[in-house]
Design a protein around this motif. Structure first.
Motif, mmCIF file in Angstrom:
data_model
loop_
_atom_site.group_PDB
_atom_site.id
_atom_site.type_symbol
_atom_site.label_atom_id
_atom_site.label_comp_id
_atom_site.label_asym_id
_atom_site.label_seq_id
_atom_site.Cartn_x
_atom_site.Cartn_y
_atom_site.Cartn_z
ATOM 1 N N GLN A 45 0.812 -1.213 0.000
ATOM 2 C CA GLN A 45 0.000 0.000 0.000
ATOM 3 C C GLN A 45 0.850 1.270 0.000
ATOM 4 N N ILE A 46 1.994 1.243 0.687
ATOM 5 C CA ILE A 46 2.747 2.487 0.888
ATOM 6 C C ILE A 46 4.127 2.487 0.250
ATOM 7 N N GLY A 47 4.592 1.354 -0.286
ATOM 8 C CA GLY A 47 5.916 1.321 -0.895
ATOM 9 C C GLY A 47 7.028 1.386 0.149
ATOM 10 N N GLY A 48 8.257 1.540 -0.328
ATOM 11 C CA GLY A 48 9.402 1.460 0.561
ATOM 12 C C GLY A 48 9.837 2.753 1.208
ATOM 13 N N GLY A 82 13.952 4.233 6.452
ATOM 14 C CA GLY A 82 15.297 3.706 6.663
ATOM 15 C C GLY A 82 15.864 3.086 5.398
ATOM 16 N N THR A 83 17.006 2.427 5.548
ATOM 17 C CA THR A 83 17.631 1.750 4.406
ATOM 18 C C THR A 83 16.799 0.566 3.950
ATOM 19 N N TYR A 84 16.274 -0.174 4.910
ATOM 20 C CA TYR A 84 15.540 -1.404 4.606
ATOM 21 C C TYR A 84 14.048 -1.202 4.847
ATOM 22 N N PRO A 85 13.201 -1.436 3.846
ATOM 23 C CA PRO A 85 11.756 -1.278 4.021
ATOM 24 C C PRO A 85 11.080 -2.598 4.359
ATOM 25 N N GLY A 86 9.766 -2.547 4.468
ATOM 26 C CA GLY A 86 8.980 -3.751 4.655
ATOM 27 C C GLY A 86 9.167 -4.383 6.023
ATOM 28 N N ALA A 102 17.214 -1.643 15.211
ATOM 29 C CA ALA A 102 18.526 -2.134 15.634
ATOM 30 C C ALA A 102 19.645 -1.247 15.113
ATOM 31 N N LEU A 103 19.461 -0.680 13.914
ATOM 32 C CA LEU A 103 20.501 0.142 13.297
ATOM 33 C C LEU A 103 20.426 1.599 13.736
ATOM 34 N N ASP A 104 19.197 2.135 13.842
ATOM 35 C CA ASP A 104 19.023 3.564 14.106
ATOM 36 C C ASP A 104 18.528 3.877 15.515
ATOM 37 N N GLY A 105 18.136 2.846 16.256
ATOM 38 C CA GLY A 105 17.609 3.076 17.591
ATOM 39 C C GLY A 105 16.095 2.995 17.618
ATOM 40 N N LEU A 106 15.550 2.375 18.656
ATOM 41 C CA LEU A 106 14.103 2.189 18.751
ATOM 42 C C LEU A 106 13.367 3.511 18.938
ATOM 43 N N ALA A 107 13.959 4.442 19.669
ATOM 44 C CA ALA A 107 13.281 5.719 19.917
ATOM 45 C C ALA A 107 12.998 6.471 18.627
ATOM 46 N N GLN A 108 13.893 6.318 17.625
ATOM 47 C CA GLN A 108 13.728 7.023 16.355
ATOM 48 C C GLN A 108 12.818 6.273 15.376
ATOM 49 N N SER A 109 12.546 5.006 15.646
ATOM 50 C CA SER A 109 11.818 4.209 14.646
ATOM 51 C C SER A 109 10.723 3.337 15.251
#
Length: 464
Positions: free
Chosen positions: A322-325, A330-334, A343-350
């Motif tokens: 529905q929304i694409g990547g 982030g770098t990795y979608p879906g 794990a890469l950017d921090g849970l608070a930011q994502s």
């Protein structure tokens, strides 16, 4: 940066994006189904693939040391990078030491993860993206929207307009063949004349020190064999014990990613050119990147290190479709991105990403290495709750629901009352724009509820 809600709302309001994503993801889903149906004991093969990855992850240090020793014996130079910045610095230093002014880069999601395109630009090194879809992304100055088809969010018409605006000798006929030929004219000479070639790696073979790349266009071979220097950037989880294990994983990767029995170009590189070789680089550098992978193994995300980056989870994801990547940010979608990005950017930011899932389990059903993605996402949700990252409104609402749910009579009364009210609203069509449900009804109609609650239906079935 905009929030996930803002990006998702913009994606849902873009009808062209939905068409573009559905064209590719829908085709991939259908082709995978045919490939799996023609593969005897595919479920058993998935179990073996998961076991191979689990074994390597459990003995990662030993296999990495074995790979390093064999790669060095084959003539390669191995570098270790703990962080994304360190990996980029190593690559830039190699390019500068080689006097490189241009690099030909084969598609690599790890390169995107560590920010290598930006690092090359800041160093004043001209980057040539040799993959057709990455070339489209580079011309549009965008990020990939899918790990297999980076430009899946663009329609053929949009690509045509982009090539006509950016190519020195654009196509004249509005056909896919003509557009591909236009890209070939633009890229072929430049990639063959590059000073350095940079690739990722689909697999690293521990017992030979070889690197395996998989492409559909042959761009990896053209961009990595002619240059004087070949640089490989690879995550440390890409290790497999032997060629036999690599072949098994390749069978799973190709079928899950594109629905093919084997990808068109599968190449193994073991060291630079040796005496008597007709071609190949003079130097081969392998940069092994951690960037949080060791931490993932230690903190309950070891299952995610099985991932072979096939993209099947996002091709089958009802949210991604529905929304694409790009909405994921982030770098990795879906689904795999919703697990990896915290794990890469921090849970608070994502933290919003871990809630962007219906937990229907389809991603786990199609994963070739049986990653329990819904379970991992629920784990992130629990951590977000424990660390107090959920907004006050969410905590209050769930607290109120829990209070009511612990009182069955009150819960049944409230559910019955809600069903009757919604059915009354449905008679006049008001249900389609239900008050306080704008997040749902902004892009779709609220369905009319059943005549009776689930518990009413359950009691009747049990009585019968």
């Amino acid at each position: 940066m905009s929030t996930f809600d803002t990006r998702a709302a913009a994606a849902l309001a873009d009808p062209i994006l939905k068409t573009a994503v559905e064209r590719t993801a829908g085709t991939a889903e259908a082709k995978r189904a045919l490939a799996v149906a023609a593969f005897p004991d595919f479920d058993a093969a998935r179990t073996r693939a998961a076991a191979i990855k689990d074994h390597v992850i459990a003995h990662l240090g030993a296999y990495l040391e074995q790979f390093e020793a064999n790669a060095v014996a084959a003539g390669a130079q191995v570098h270790w990078a703990a962080t994304a910045d360190e990996a980029c610095r190593i690559v830039i230093d190699i390019c500068k030491a080689s006097g490189a002014r241009t690099v030909a880069r084969s598609k690599s999601m790890l390169g995107e993860e560590i920010g290598l395109p930006h690092a090359l630009a800041q160093a004043g090194i001209d980057r040539i993206e040799t993959d057709l879809a990455e070339h489209i992304i580079q011309l549009a100055d965008e990020r990939p929207s899918h790990i297999i088809w980076p430009a899946m969010h663009k329609t053929r018409e949009q690509v045509s307009a982009l090539f006509k605006a950016k190519h020195r000798t654009p196509h004249e006929e509005e056909t896919i063949a003509a557009m591909a030929e236009s890209a070939r004219r633009e890229l072929r000479t430049r990639m063959l004349g590059a000073d350095v070639g940079i690739s990722g790696a689909n697999f690293l073979i521990a017992d030979t020190g070889a690197v395996c790349t998989v492409t559909n266009e042959g761009n990896a071979e053209l961009s990595l064999v002619p240059p004087r220097v070949h640089i490989v950037t690879a995550g440390i989880e890409k290790i497999v014990p032997s060629m036999g294990h690599a072949v098994h994983m390749l069978r799973m990767l190709a079928r899950s990613a594109t629905g093919a029995a084997l990808t068109q170009y599968t190449t193994f590189y073991a060291g630079p050119r040796r005496a008597g070789d007709r071609d190949g680089p003079e130097q081969m550098h392998i940069v092994l990147v951690d960037n949080g992978r060791t931490k993932m193994r230690e903190e309950g995300l070891a299952d995610m290190l099985r991932c072979i980056r096939c993209g099947a989870c996002m091709n089958h994801c009802v949210v991604f479709r529905q929304i694409g990547g790009h909405a994921y940010g982030g770098t990795y979608p879906g689904p795999m991105g919703a697990v990896l990005t915290p794990a890469l950017d921090g849970l608070a930011q994502s933290r919003d990403l871990v809630h962007a899932c219906t937990l229907n389990g389809k991603c786990q059903q199609v994963c070739p290495v049986r990653i329990p993605l819904p379970t991992l996402l629920k784990g992130w949700r629990e951590k977000s709750w424990r660390e107090g990252l959920e907004p006050t409104s969410m905590r209050f609402g769930l607290g109120l629901w829990a209070w009511v749910a612990q009182r069955p009579a009150l819960y049944r009364f409230g559910a019955g009352l809600a069903v009757r009210a919604m059915r009354l609203l449905g008679r006049g069509g008001w249900i389609e724009r239900l008050p306080l449900a704008g997040g749902w009804t902004r892009h779709r109609a609220m369905p009319k509820p059943a005549a009776r609650t689930f518990m009413d239906q359950y009691r009747q079935e049990r009585g019968q």
